[in-house]
Motif scaffolding. Structure first.
Motif, PDB file in Angstrom:
ATOM      1  N   GLU A 263       0.827  -1.206   0.000  1.00 15.41           N
ATOM      2  CA  GLU A 263       0.000   0.000   0.000  1.00 15.41           C
ATOM      3  C   GLU A 263       0.864   1.261   0.000  1.00 15.41           C
ATOM      4  O   GLU A 263       0.559   2.231  -0.699  1.00 15.41           O
ATOM      5  N   ARG A 264       1.943   1.230   0.773  1.00 10.79           N
ATOM      6  CA  ARG A 264       2.841   2.397   0.809  1.00 10.79           C
ATOM      7  C   ARG A 264       3.515   2.582  -0.545  1.00 10.79           C
ATOM      8  O   ARG A 264       3.621   3.696  -1.062  1.00 10.79           O
ATOM      9  N   TRP A 265       3.981   1.486  -1.132  1.00 16.09           N
ATOM     10  CA  TRP A 265       4.689   1.520  -2.420  1.00 16.09           C
ATOM     11  C   TRP A 265       3.740   1.887  -3.559  1.00 16.09           C
ATOM     12  O   TRP A 265       4.041   2.734  -4.401  1.00 16.09           O
ATOM     13  N   TRP A 266       2.569   1.275  -3.586  1.00 18.44           N
ATOM     14  CA  TRP A 266       1.610   1.433  -4.682  1.00 18.44           C
ATOM     15  C   TRP A 266       1.073   2.858  -4.768  1.00 18.44           C
ATOM     16  O   TRP A 266       0.854   3.385  -5.847  1.00 18.44           O
ATOM     17  N   HIS A 267       0.858   3.465  -3.601  1.00 15.10           N
ATOM     18  CA  HIS A 267       0.252   4.798  -3.569  1.00 15.10           C
ATOM     19  C   HIS A 267       1.280   5.909  -3.376  1.00 15.10           C
ATOM     20  O   HIS A 267       0.912   7.038  -3.069  1.00 15.10           O
ATOM     21  N   GLN A 394      -2.529 -16.246  -0.918  1.00 10.60           N
ATOM     22  CA  GLN A 394      -3.865 -15.962  -1.442  1.00 10.60           C
ATOM     23  C   GLN A 394      -4.321 -14.564  -1.043  1.00 10.60           C
ATOM     24  O   GLN A 394      -4.847 -13.805  -1.867  1.00 10.60           O
ATOM     25  N   HIS A 395      -4.135 -14.224   0.222  1.00 10.97           N
ATOM     26  CA  HIS A 395      -4.570 -12.913   0.713  1.00 10.97           C
ATOM     27  C   HIS A 395      -3.834 -11.789  -0.012  1.00 10.97           C
ATOM     28  O   HIS A 395      -4.436 -10.804  -0.459  1.00 10.97           O
ATOM     29  N   LEU A 396      -2.518 -11.926  -0.165  1.00  7.14           N
ATOM     30  CA  LEU A 396      -1.722 -10.903  -0.834  1.00  7.14           C
ATOM     31  C   LEU A 396      -2.116 -10.769  -2.304  1.00  7.14           C
ATOM     32  O   LEU A 396      -2.312  -9.651  -2.814  1.00  7.14           O
ATOM     33  N   ILE A 397      -2.233 -11.889  -2.997  1.00  5.86           N
ATOM     34  CA  ILE A 397      -2.545 -11.837  -4.431  1.00  5.86           C
ATOM     35  C   ILE A 397      -3.918 -11.231  -4.659  1.00  5.86           C
ATOM     36  O   ILE A 397      -4.108 -10.391  -5.560  1.00  5.86           O
ATOM     37  N   ARG A 398      -4.899 -11.619  -3.876  1.00  4.34           N
ATOM     38  CA  ARG A 398      -6.247 -11.065  -4.051  1.00  4.34           C
ATOM     39  C   ARG A 398      -6.267  -9.560  -3.760  1.00  4.34           C
ATOM     40  O   ARG A 398      -6.946  -8.794  -4.458  1.00  4.34           O
ATOM     41  N   HIS A 399      -5.540  -9.154  -2.753  1.00  3.23           N
ATOM     42  CA  HIS A 399      -5.467  -7.720  -2.443  1.00  3.23           C
ATOM     43  C   HIS A 399      -4.845  -6.953  -3.607  1.00  3.23           C
ATOM     44  O   HIS A 399      -5.353  -5.894  -4.009  1.00  3.23           O
ATOM     45  N   MET A 400      -3.776  -7.468  -4.156  1.00  7.94           N
ATOM     46  CA  MET A 400      -3.108  -6.784  -5.256  1.00  7.94           C
ATOM     47  C   MET A 400      -3.950  -6.812  -6.529  1.00  7.94           C
ATOM     48  O   MET A 400      -3.958  -5.843  -7.297  1.00  7.94           O
ATOM     49  N   ALA A 401      -4.663  -7.905  -6.760  1.00  3.54           N
ATOM     50  CA  ALA A 401      -5.552  -7.965  -7.927  1.00  3.54           C
ATOM     51  C   ALA A 401      -6.629  -6.890  -7.835  1.00  3.54           C
ATOM     52  O   ALA A 401      -6.959  -6.225  -8.823  1.00  3.54           O
ATOM     53  N   ALA A 402      -7.174  -6.703  -6.618  1.00  7.93           N
ATOM     54  CA  ALA A 402      -8.187  -5.674  -6.437  1.00  7.93           C
ATOM     55  C   ALA A 402      -7.604  -4.284  -6.665  1.00  7.93           C
ATOM     56  O   ALA A 402      -8.237  -3.422  -7.284  1.00  7.93           O
ATOM     57  N   ALA A 403      -6.386  -4.050  -6.185  1.00  7.00           N
ATOM     58  CA  ALA A 403      -5.746  -2.742  -6.380  1.00  7.00           C
ATOM     59  C   ALA A 403      -5.477  -2.478  -7.855  1.00  7.00           C
ATOM     60  O   ALA A 403      -5.673  -1.360  -8.350  1.00  7.00           O
ATOM     61  N   LEU A 404      -5.026  -3.501  -8.561  1.00  4.87           N
ATOM     62  CA  LEU A 404      -4.750  -3.348  -9.990  1.00  4.87           C
ATOM     63  C   LEU A 404      -6.039  -3.081 -10.755  1.00  4.87           C
ATOM     64  O   LEU A 404      -6.092  -2.236 -11.660  1.00  4.87           O
ATOM     65  N   HIS A 405      -7.090  -3.792 -10.389  1.00  5.54           N
ATOM     66  CA  HIS A 405      -8.393  -3.585 -11.030  1.00  5.54           C
ATOM     67  C   HIS A 405      -8.890  -2.167 -10.794  1.00  5.54           C
ATOM     68  O   HIS A 405      -9.377  -1.490 -11.714  1.00  5.54           O
ATOM     69  N   THR A 406      -8.763  -1.681  -9.562  1.00 13.37           N
ATOM     70  CA  THR A 406      -9.208  -0.322  -9.236  1.00 13.37           C
ATOM     71  C   THR A 406      -8.420   0.715 -10.040  1.00 13.37           C
ATOM     72  O   THR A 406      -8.991   1.673 -10.574  1.00 13.37           O
ATOM     73  N   ALA A 407      -7.099   0.524 -10.137  1.00 20.17           N
ATOM     74  CA  ALA A 407      -6.273   1.471 -10.888  1.00 20.17           C
ATOM     75  C   ALA A 407      -6.643   1.467 -12.370  1.00 20.17           C
ATOM     76  O   ALA A 407      -6.724   2.523 -13.008  1.00 20.17           O
ATOM     77  N   ALA A 408      -6.870   0.287 -12.923  1.00 18.40           N
ATOM     78  CA  ALA A 408      -7.221   0.203 -14.337  1.00 18.40           C
ATOM     79  C   ALA A 408      -8.588   0.830 -14.601  1.00 18.40           C
ATOM     80  O   ALA A 408      -8.795   1.513 -15.611  1.00 18.40           O
ATOM     81  N   PRO A 436      -4.016   0.235 -21.910  1.00 12.12           N
ATOM     82  CA  PRO A 436      -2.686  -0.285 -22.224  1.00 12.12           C
ATOM     83  C   PRO A 436      -1.568   0.634 -21.791  1.00 12.12           C
ATOM     84  O   PRO A 436      -0.440   0.187 -21.633  1.00 12.12           O
ATOM     85  N   ALA A 437      -1.850   1.928 -21.604  1.00  8.87           N
ATOM     86  CA  ALA A 437      -0.775   2.843 -21.203  1.00  8.87           C
ATOM     87  C   ALA A 437      -0.516   2.794 -19.714  1.00  8.87           C
ATOM     88  O   ALA A 437       0.485   3.311 -19.240  1.00  8.87           O
ATOM     89  N   HIS A 438      -1.437   2.182 -18.948  1.00  7.72           N
ATOM     90  CA  HIS A 438      -1.263   2.183 -17.496  1.00  7.72           C
ATOM     91  C   HIS A 438      -0.125   1.258 -17.097  1.00  7.72           C
ATOM     92  O   HIS A 438      -0.070   0.120 -17.502  1.00  7.72           O
ATOM     93  N   ARG A 439       0.772   1.767 -16.289  1.00  3.94           N
ATOM     94  CA  ARG A 439       1.855   0.952 -15.746  1.00  3.94           C
ATOM     95  C   ARG A 439       2.096   1.405 -14.320  1.00  3.94           C
ATOM     96  O   ARG A 439       2.534   2.528 -14.097  1.00  3.94           O
ATOM     97  N   PRO A 440       1.777   0.604 -13.317  1.00  3.02           N
ATOM     98  CA  PRO A 440       1.900   1.050 -11.943  1.00  3.02           C
ATOM     99  C   PRO A 440       3.341   1.376 -11.586  1.00  3.02           C
ATOM    100  O   PRO A 440       4.278   0.807 -12.139  1.00  3.02           O
ATOM    101  N   ALA A 441       3.496   2.300 -10.655  1.00  6.27           N
ATOM    102  CA  ALA A 441       4.845   2.699 -10.232  1.00  6.27           C
ATOM    103  C   ALA A 441       5.629   1.489  -9.797  1.00  6.27           C
ATOM    104  O   ALA A 441       5.166   0.675  -9.019  1.00  6.27           O
ATOM    105  N   GLY A 442       6.831   1.358 -10.317  1.00  7.73           N
ATOM    106  CA  GLY A 442       7.694   0.261  -9.913  1.00  7.73           C
ATOM    107  C   GLY A 442       7.404  -1.045 -10.593  1.00  7.73           C
ATOM    108  O   GLY A 442       7.942  -2.069 -10.199  1.00  7.73           O
TER     109      GLY A 442
END
Length: 462
Positions: A263-267, A394-408, A436-442
């Protein structure tokens, strides 16, 4: 391909501790059925088998396998020359466009500066002569305490990048990283890192073992103080017979820790560093191939050469049982193609077929890949279990999938269907396809495999 038989001296411990794959995987039958091995692309040279630190969680010295005690402290020049020939044989036979060399230990910087780079120089020369189309990348993984301007000059001149193992940027984070007298190693490592940070062309990054007892954001922010281009966050080496510290049913302490960092890195808004674990999960959610064998279904492609010339599997397996990484093979008589027919190596190239039924049917299998192979071990059964970190992953992957979906979704500027309960990878890919232009930081792609900060996907010994 020549089918080899693993030497009997290497098998009793494997048969007793790990019936799968050592009793139940029929490698000749696999080959006859058309399953071809993937060549080795990364070669880990254990140039030193001793270390100036005595980290309390080190899998080489403090866990099940104690084979280091019977090995030479130093890899002899003759062994280096033999390794160079075997690597060149393999690169030539498989027309490899690139090989990755990793100097490892123990602590490889125990070598004097003039000797430190000799293995890379020898191997490069042999490949230039016999396989000129093969590009060589090289790195060293160190605890950082022995970094000096002279050593850094030598490494830079040889084109060897430097990764450092450190469990946080404060002394309190590194209480487990002590010398043989129990004295803290942090001050010396911090001095070395400050020298390294002045040489960005040589700086590969930092490797950090997750410790739920430490504040995750404080740990991450303190590591940023050393200006790393990349950070590798590692789950502690554990398995079903030796569970992770602090684990308990229904809890996901490692996912919780990693999610706080994510969350700190993504945002963050700016790219302050790469975090390879997060990059890999994002890539896999988007349907891209993995560059690590600890996630996804990519075949293992790493060989370890011990100081005595023994050919071994990933030495993170040493956390499981005595001899878990052993193959019975040696540079003097065996090739890397022989290693590919070892049951342990063949198992780690099977992808989904190496997993238990529950993993094969899981909606996250293409991302998780069953988790890191050593984490699947259970005494008396072997390596065909889910990861001991299954719930955390599972918990980490699902959380990150949701974050990626929200960003997209936000990037499209329009409504988007809610993530499907099955297949977060499909959901993330669908959303990303609209942006297609979206690329999350890092979210750049890492370089290679095994586990060092130079793109290596190994647990740290340094």
């Amino acid at each position: 391909m020549r089918h080899t038989t693993v030497r009997p001296s290497a098998l009793p411990a494997h048969h007793r501790h790990a019936p799968w794959p050592y009793q139940r995987l029929d490698v000749p039958a696999l080959r006859a059925a058309g399953h071809r091995p993937h060549p080795v692309r990364q070669f880990v040279l254990k140039t030193r088998s001793r270390c100036n630190l005595a980290c309390t969680y080190c899998y080489v010295y403090a866990m099940a396998d104690q084979s280091w005690r019977d090995r030479p402290a130093t890899m002899a020049p003759a062994t280096v020359r033999l390794a160079a020939r075997r690597i060149a044989d393999h690169a030539t036979a498989h027309e490899l466009p690139r090989v990755d060399l990793v100097l490892h230990g123990g602590e490889p910087l125990l070598a004097p500066a003039p000797e430190l780079t000799a293995p890379v120089t020898e191997i490069r020369a042999e490949l230039a002569r016999r396989s000129p189309g093969t590009r060589v990348t090289a790195s060293v993984q160190t605890n950082g305490t022995l970094l000096t301007p002279r050593r850094l000059d030598a490494l830079a001149a040889a084109g060897i990048r430097v990764g450092v193992s450190l469990d946080g940027g404060l002394p309190a984070h590194n209480s487990r990283r002590v010398d043989h007298a129990g004295r803290p190693g942090f001050a010396a490592a911090a001095r070395g890192l400050r020298l390294l940070a002045r040489r960005p062309e040589s700086y590969a990054g930092l490797l950090c073992v997750v410790d739920p007892a430490q504040d995750p954001v404080e740990t991450y922010e303190s590591l940023l103080g050393f200006g790393p281009p990349a950070i590798g966050l590692l789950l502690p080496l554990a398995n079903w017979s030796t569970p992770p510290p602090g684990s308990r049913p229904g809890a996901t302490p490692y996912a919780d820790w990693l999610i706080a960092v994510f969350e700190r890195w993504w945002h963050d808004g700016v790219r302050r560093t790469r975090i390879r674990l997060f990059e890999e999960i994002i890539a896999l959610l988007l349907g891209l191939p993995a560059a690590t064998e600890s996630l996804g279904l990519t075949p293992a492609a790493t060989a370890v050469i011990e100081t005595d010339g023994a050919l071994e599997q990933a030495d993170s397996l040493k956390s499981a049982y005595e001899g878990a990484a052993a193959t019975g093979l040696h540079l003097a008589r065996d090739s890397f193609d022989d290693l590919l027919d070892h049951p342990g190596m063949a198992a780690r190239q099977l992808g989904r077929a190496a997993l238990p039924a529950g993993c094969r049917s899981c909606e996250l299998v293409a991302v998780c890949g069953g988790g890191h192979y050593p984490h699947r071990y259970r005494e008396g059964l072997g390596f065909r279990q889910p990861s001991v970190y299954c719930a955390d992953l599972q918990h980490l992957i699902r959380h990150m999938a949701a974050a990626l979906h929200t960003a997209a979704t936000a990037a499209t500027g329009g409504p988007d269907p809610a993530p499907e309960p099955t297949g977060p990878g499909r959901t993330a890919r669908t959303a990303a396809a609209r942006t297609p232009a979206h690329r999350p930081a890092g979210a750049g792609r890492p370089v290679a495999d095994h586990r060092t900060t130079a793109g290596h996907d190994r647990e740290a010994t340094s």
